[in-house]
Design an enzyme around this catalytic site. Structure first.
Site, PDB file in Angstrom:
ATOM      1  CE  LYS A 141      32.846  34.989  40.860  1.00 48.89           C
ATOM      2  NZ  LYS A 141      31.487  35.115  40.312  1.00 48.89           N
ATOM      3  CB  THR A 142      31.061  38.871  36.543  1.00 44.63           C
ATOM      4  OG1 THR A 142      30.901  38.376  37.876  1.00 44.63           O
ATOM      5  CG2 THR A 142      29.692  39.084  35.920  1.00 44.63           C
ATOM      6  CG  ASP A 155      29.539  32.788  38.605  1.00 48.01           C
ATOM      7  OD1 ASP A 155      30.762  32.704  38.843  1.00 48.01           O
ATOM      8  OD2 ASP A 155      28.863  33.787  38.898  1.00 48.01           O
ATOM      9  CD  GLU A 156      30.798  32.605  43.094  1.00 53.95           C
ATOM     10  OE1 GLU A 156      31.761  31.941  43.525  1.00 53.95           O
ATOM     11  OE2 GLU A 156      30.704  33.831  43.248  1.00 53.95           O
ATOM     12  CD  GLN A 196      36.517  34.144  46.643  1.00 50.36           C
ATOM     13  OE1 GLN A 196      35.667  34.902  47.117  1.00 50.36           O
ATOM     14  NE2 GLN A 196      37.015  34.324  45.432  1.00 50.36           N
ATOM     15  NE  ARG A 203      35.044  39.144  50.002  1.00 48.87           N
ATOM     16  CZ  ARG A 203      35.017  38.737  48.745  1.00 48.87           C
ATOM     17  NH1 ARG A 203      34.081  39.153  47.936  1.00 48.87           N
ATOM     18  NH2 ARG A 203      35.940  37.926  48.265  1.00 48.87           N
TER      19      ARG A 203
END
Length: 728
Positions: free
Chosen positions: A33-34, A217-218, A248, A594
């Site tokens: 996503k970044t 973002d997020e 998330q 993770r």
């Protein structure tokens, strides 16, 4: 252009090259996503659709903002210094600095971090003679922040009872105190910036016309007020490009509203929902487990992670007799992995509750394994740094009562609590600051003179020179030189000078757009904003310990998720909260994703928490993972089942077959607590309530009854003559 886009997969490419329109990008864990966000910004600039000053990008951490700026610099030959890329709080601080008069703030307003806010509320309660047991300062802070995050000032808060009315009154008094002292807390930054844009049409139109592309973002972590802030800025026709993952969303306790994603899709008539489902982090078995767990949540926007990296290793599962054995096993696994050449810094040990870490840390310490508690005490929150910042705050604004109280007697100057209390009373009567009162004479006059001396000594100096002068003239350095354990504190003070130098080098000067500068006020704002950030240190090969919440955004080759027990993870509070179990499931999804290569899941049959032994049912998350993905490291037939029972203490733990027999005293206590052939600690099955564990027993014959903890069904007394219980 091709160099910019050729590393993208088809969904990523589709997201990056969308025409100007509102868009929602569902970006799964590890899906890049970044890269998509940064490349979208670069593509907009390179194609001439926007200039660097016409883009607003909102992140949730300063680390993410810096990474985005670094990537942009590598992609395009542009100066990123003037770009508005930062956190909600950072961007609001920037906006308010540029328009402080319109916002009703002093030019050098200071930001209270959470500790400063708590101290301010304690002062307020004391000044108003409010019982801090009935109105605990932390509860008052949470109430105030909650109202602000909902966009409510005191007059708008509905109060239906005396207790709430009193809290509203404290909220009003707290606002008045902050206004007198020229300070704002984190929640105030956002609310004040929102109100400024809402009521000031020229300023609102300026920023609406400037920022034609707003990237977030997020997005799943936004709260109600943050979403309203975004809608206000986009009201002039800007295009919102929101990237997030509803699976998330794990910060409901901070006010995050996962429903913002659906609201955005509906309210902005989003025609493009693009799903990024290819994962570049984890092997297939790990992703299959994550998908299987999260699919049990309702009302998801929906996506399914996949990878072309292969299935990888099975997920290893372990059942321990108790938490000590679980910790011992984890230590042995870490030793084995390290012996195979895997770096300890690429291993993470996750837990749901901080209370679990003591046993784990003790086992690691005893084994001589280096470890780091990620998210420990942050640099700007360390005592000596906070003292230095308080002196700097007084130079910037002598009327800052919170800073004044922190260091008026540190280092010690013989000013007792009674003297300080009298000073506060006098300031309250005169309705002026503590500094102004001290300047009129009395025992604290020498400290007011010291503040004046510091201000005079620092006039015309650079920021790093100012910090150096403050550390010497205040007496902080001299004080810590005499402390037995002062070397670490002195090193931190030296690091504060380095932080000032780095700030000047990185941030530049104030310009017409109100960019953050290298002056003292901006540095203090930076310190407050950075206080919420902490990254694990680099270089040391140490195991990373952290809560699952702290693990968000990180990744490791090996991940241990410990304490997977009903009542612990998922947490017992989730049963009582609306959609609480779904939040816990999202948290488990974050924990699982993770891991890159190897994942361990463990639980203990008994655990000491809060001074009590608890019997534990294995977490329901085990049942949600397909059995074919799990490789149990303990004998399947011996895997016992117990039940979490908060508040209950048990006389004897159930013993797995591979453990040594319990002591005779334990056997005697167990024998004393039997009824109808059943005993405490025994797992049983009930036709209606399912599986549980016996936690108490009494009576004999037809009067025999047992108390059984059925996990989510609760603890129930059952008469054995009626209930059809079968041993498991």
């Amino acid at each position: 252009m091709s160099n910019l886009l050729n590393s993208l997969n088809p969904p990523q490419l589709a997201a990056v090259t969308l025409p100007p329109q509102h868009a929602l990008i569902l970006a799964g864990a590890g899906s890049g996503k970044t890269r998509v966000l940064t490349t979208r910004i670069a593509w907009l600039i390179q194609t001439g659709q926007a200039g660097p000053h016409g883009i607003l990008a909102v992140t949730f951490t300063n680390k993410a903002a810096k990474e985005m700026l670094l990537r942009l610099t590598a992609m395009l030959p542009i100066n990123t210094r003037g770009m508005w890329i930062g956190t909600f709080h950072g961007l609001c601080n920037r906006l308010l600095r540029a328009h402080h008069r319109d916002a009703g703030l002093p030019q050098l307003f200071q930001i209270l971090d959470s500790a400063d806010q708590l101290a301010a509320i304690k002062r307020l309660l004391k000044a108003l003679n409010v019982d801090d047991e009935k109105y605990p300062p932390r509860d008052v802070a949470n109430f105030i922040n909650g109202q602000k995050e909902a966009g409510l000032r005191p007059d708008a808060v509905e109060a239906w009872d005396d207790y709430t009315r009193k809290r509203v009154e404290l909220y009003r008094e707290y606002e008045a105190q902050c206004s007198r002292e020229g300070v704002v807390d984190f929640a105030e930054l956002l609310l004040r910036a929102y109100e400024l844009l809402q009521r000031n049409e020229p300023i609102r139109h300026h920023y609406q016309s400037r920022f034609r592309h707003i990237l977030v973002d997020e997005f799943q972590d936004t709260n109600v007020l943050q979403y309203r802030w975004l809608k206000l800025l986009a009201g002039g026709g800007a295009h919102l490009f929101c990237v997030g993952d509803d699976d998330q969303s794990i910060y409901a306790f901070r006010g995050a509203e996962v429903g913002n994603m659906r609201d955005f899709e509906r309210e902005f008539r989003v025609g493009n929902v693009i799903r990024l489902e290819q994962n570049y982090r984890s092997h297939g078995n790990i992703l299959d487990a994550a998908n299987a767990i999260i699919k049990h949540n309702e009302a998801r926007l929906g996506k399914n992670l996949w990878t072309d990296a292969g299935a990888g290793e099975p997920i290893r599962a372990y059942e321990a007799f108790n938490d000590t054995e679980e910790a011992r096993w984890i230590v042995e696994e870490i030793k084995s992995l390290a012996a195979e050449g895997l770096a300890r810094r690429e291993m993470a040990l996750l837990y749901r509750s901080n209370a679990q870490s003591r046993v784990l840390e003790h086992a690691l310490f005893s084994a001589g394994l280096p470890y780091r508690v990620y998210g420990g005490l942050r640099f700007f929150e360390r005592q000596e740094v906070k003292h230095a910042l308080a002196y700097l705050r007084l130079i910037a604004n002598a009327d800052d009562d919170g800073a004044f109280l922190r260091v008026v007697n540190f280092p010690a100057r013989g000013l007792g609590a009674r003297t300080i209390e009298q000073l506060q009373d006098a300031a309250k009567i005169a309705k002026v600051s503590l500094y102004a009162t001290a300047n009129q004479g009395g025992k604290a006059a020498a400290f007011a003179a010291l503040v004046d001396k510091l201000r005079a000594a620092c006039e015309g100096l650079t920021l790093p020179e100012t910090v150096e002068q403050v550390l010497e003239i205040s007496g902080l350095r001299a004080h810590y030189r005499t402390e037995k354990e002062g070397q670490d504190r002195l090193a931190n003070l030296d690091e504060l000078v380095n932080a000032a130098e780095n700030f000047v080098a990185e941030e530049g000067n104030v310009d017409a757009e109100g960019e953050v500068s290298g002056d003292l006020a901006a540095f203090l704002a930076h310190a407050s904003l950075e206080a919420g950030e902490h990254q694990a240190g680099e270089g040391d090969d140490a195991l990373q310990l952290m809560t699952v919440h702290s693990a968000k955004g990180l990744e490791f080759d090996v991940v241990f998720i410990s304490g997977l027990e009903e009542g612990l993870f998922p947490h017992e509070n989730s049963v009582r909260e609306d959609k609480g179990l779904e939040e816990e499931r999202r948290l488990m999804y974050v924990a699982v994703t993770r891991a890159r290569k190897r994942l361990y899941l463990s639980h203990a049959q008994t655990r000491m928490l809060h001074g009590q032994t608890r019997y534990n049912l294995p977490s329901s998350f085990f049942d949600e993972v397909p059995e074919g993905l799990l490789k149990w490291l303990t004998p399947k037939l011996a895997r016992g089942h117990g039940a979490v029972s908060p508040g209950l203490t048990f006389s004897a733990p159930r013993r797995p077959a591979w453990n040594a027999p319990p002591p005779a005293a334990v056997m005697r206590r167990t024998a004393e607590k039997e009824a109808g052939g059943f005993r405490i600690g025994q797992s049983v099955q009930h036709a209606k309530f399912g599986q549980g564990v016996i936690v108490n027993a009494e009576g004999a014959g037809s009067d025999a009854r047992v108390q059984v903890n059925f996990g989510r069904e609760g603890v129930k007394w059952l008469a054995l003559s009626v209930a059809k219980l079968t041993a498991v």
